[in-house]
Design a protein around this motif. Structure first.
Motif, short mmCIF file in Angstrom:
data_model
loop_
_atom_site.label_atom_id
_atom_site.label_comp_id
_atom_site.label_asym_id
_atom_site.label_seq_id
_atom_site.Cartn_x
_atom_site.Cartn_y
_atom_site.Cartn_z
N GLY A 86 3.23 7.68 7.43
CA GLY A 86 3.33 6.28 7.06
C GLY A 86 4.66 5.90 6.45
O GLY A 86 4.90 4.74 6.15
N LYS A 104 1.35 7.03 -0.12
CA LYS A 104 0.34 5.99 0.01
C LYS A 104 -0.44 5.83 -1.30
O LYS A 104 -0.80 6.81 -1.94
CB LYS A 104 -0.65 6.34 1.14
CG LYS A 104 -0.01 6.41 2.51
CD LYS A 104 -1.05 6.79 3.56
CE LYS A 104 -0.42 6.89 4.94
NZ LYS A 104 -1.44 7.29 5.97
N GLU A 105 -0.66 4.59 -1.67
CA GLU A 105 -1.50 4.33 -2.84
C GLU A 105 -2.89 4.90 -2.60
O GLU A 105 -3.49 4.70 -1.54
CB GLU A 105 -1.59 2.84 -3.12
CG GLU A 105 -0.27 2.21 -3.54
CD GLU A 105 -0.41 0.73 -3.84
OE1 GLU A 105 -1.55 0.22 -3.74
OE2 GLU A 105 0.60 0.08 -4.16
N ALA A 134 -1.02 7.29 -6.64
CA ALA A 134 -0.83 8.46 -5.79
C ALA A 134 -0.85 9.71 -6.67
O ALA A 134 -0.33 9.72 -7.78
CB ALA A 134 0.50 8.37 -5.05
N ARG A 178 0.82 -1.20 0.00
CA ARG A 178 0.00 0.00 0.00
C ARG A 178 0.86 1.26 0.00
O ARG A 178 0.35 2.34 -0.12
CB ARG A 178 -0.91 0.00 1.22
CG ARG A 178 -1.98 -1.08 1.21
CD ARG A 178 -2.97 -0.85 0.08
NE ARG A 178 -3.69 0.40 0.22
CZ ARG A 178 -4.46 0.93 -0.71
NH1 ARG A 178 -4.56 0.34 -1.89
NH2 ARG A 178 -5.10 2.07 -0.52
N LEU A 179 2.16 1.10 0.17
CA LEU A 179 3.08 2.23 0.10
C LEU A 179 3.88 2.17 -1.17
O LEU A 179 4.43 1.12 -1.53
CB LEU A 179 4.03 2.24 1.30
CG LEU A 179 3.52 2.81 2.62
CD1 LEU A 179 4.65 2.78 3.65
CD2 LEU A 179 3.01 4.24 2.45
N GLU A 217 -3.46 14.31 1.78
CA GLU A 217 -2.86 13.57 2.89
C GLU A 217 -1.85 14.44 3.61
O GLU A 217 -1.72 14.39 4.84
CB GLU A 217 -2.17 12.32 2.34
CG GLU A 217 -1.57 11.42 3.40
CD GLU A 217 -2.61 10.60 4.13
OE1 GLU A 217 -2.28 10.03 5.18
OE2 GLU A 217 -3.76 10.51 3.64
N ALA A 240 -3.69 8.03 -2.29
CA ALA A 240 -3.68 9.29 -1.54
C ALA A 240 -3.25 10.45 -2.43
O ALA A 240 -2.64 10.27 -3.48
CB ALA A 240 -2.77 9.18 -0.33
N ARG A 244 -8.10 5.67 -5.43
CA ARG A 244 -8.13 4.59 -4.44
C ARG A 244 -8.39 3.25 -5.10
O ARG A 244 -7.82 2.23 -4.72
CB ARG A 244 -9.20 4.90 -3.40
CG ARG A 244 -8.81 6.06 -2.47
CD ARG A 244 -9.95 6.43 -1.55
NE ARG A 244 -9.57 7.49 -0.63
CZ ARG A 244 -10.41 8.19 0.11
NH1 ARG A 244 -11.71 7.91 0.06
NH2 ARG A 244 -9.97 9.14 0.90
#
Length: 229
Positions: free
Chosen positions: A49, A53-54, A154, A35-36, A165, A56, A149
């Motif tokens: 994080g 982030k995916e 991103a 997810r990163l 974010e 975001a 999302r």
């Protein structure tokens, strides 16, 4: 100088976007499972994080160098990147800073279709940069956010953006290389501050870039500092 980056010189049609999607799907070998999205190590302790982030969205104060520093990490890790609505984006500088032009898509003049183009290429690109020509309405922002999302892309926006974010900005810039009336600018130190929706702002002193045109933390300075206030 010819560029390996794919560039759409005119406002793209639906057929053009579909052709681009097909081309990238054919060339893209893998999709990141995490997810990163891998980020340059200089930003790991600043971003919420530890990375992008995916799905975001991040806002960047108007800085081409900071933008390229954010793209360098994902590009080096294999992500496809896109830049929409930034005709002055310099591919030669991008290549020097480690951005892979073979996995870079440029849409300099998306016209009134900038939101639609961004949503379309989110299907196949891992990181997308946009500079909105005007404020988007709430429903358009919500639809684009849902698309990001769904696809795990991103978004980096030059300027403010609802539901970001985090906001990244530069301050206290100082250049190296000028002597007593001679020399040339060779490196720059800046303070990068990340202000997230949750938690206090975090700042670090960085080379953007250093004399070898690399991005890294300034040595002998604590890498992570809490911003005052």
């Amino acid at each position: 100088m010819s560029s390996a980056a794919a560039t759409l010189t005119e406002a793209p049609t639906r057929a053009t976007v579909e052709e681009l999607q097909a081309r990238i799907r054919q060339m893209q070998a893998t999709k990141l499972d995490t997810r990163l999205i891998p980020t340059h190590s200089a930003f790991a302790s600043l971003l919420p994080g530890g990375g992008l982030k995916e799905g975001a969205t991040y806002s960047v104060d108007n800085s081409a160098t900071l933008l390229m520093a954010l793209l360098a990490g994902p590009s080096a890790a294999g992500s496809w990147c896109g830049v929409v609505g930034v005709p002055e984006f310099g591919v030669e500088a991008a290549q020097r800073f480690g951005i892979d032009l073979e996995r870079l898509v440029l849409v300099p003049h998306p016209g009134d279709q900038w939101l639609g183009v961004t949503a379309a290429i989110a299907d196949v690109l891992g990181v997308i940069v946009i500079r909105p020509p005007r404020r988007a309405n709430d429903s358009s922002v919500s639809r684009l956010t849902a698309r990001l999302r769904q696809r795990g892309a991103a978004l980096i926006v030059l300027g403010p953006w609802p539901q970001s974010e985090a906001m990244l900005s530069l301050s206290d810039s100082s250049w190296n290389g000028i002597g007593q009336g001679h020399g040339h600018l060779s490196a720059r130190q800046v303070t990068v501050t990340v202000t997230s929706r949750t938690g206090r702002p975090r700042s670090a002193r960085m080379w953007l870039p250093d004399p070898q045109e690399q991005f890294r933390a300034v040595e002998n300075v604590p890498y992570l500092q809490r911003a005052a206030g």
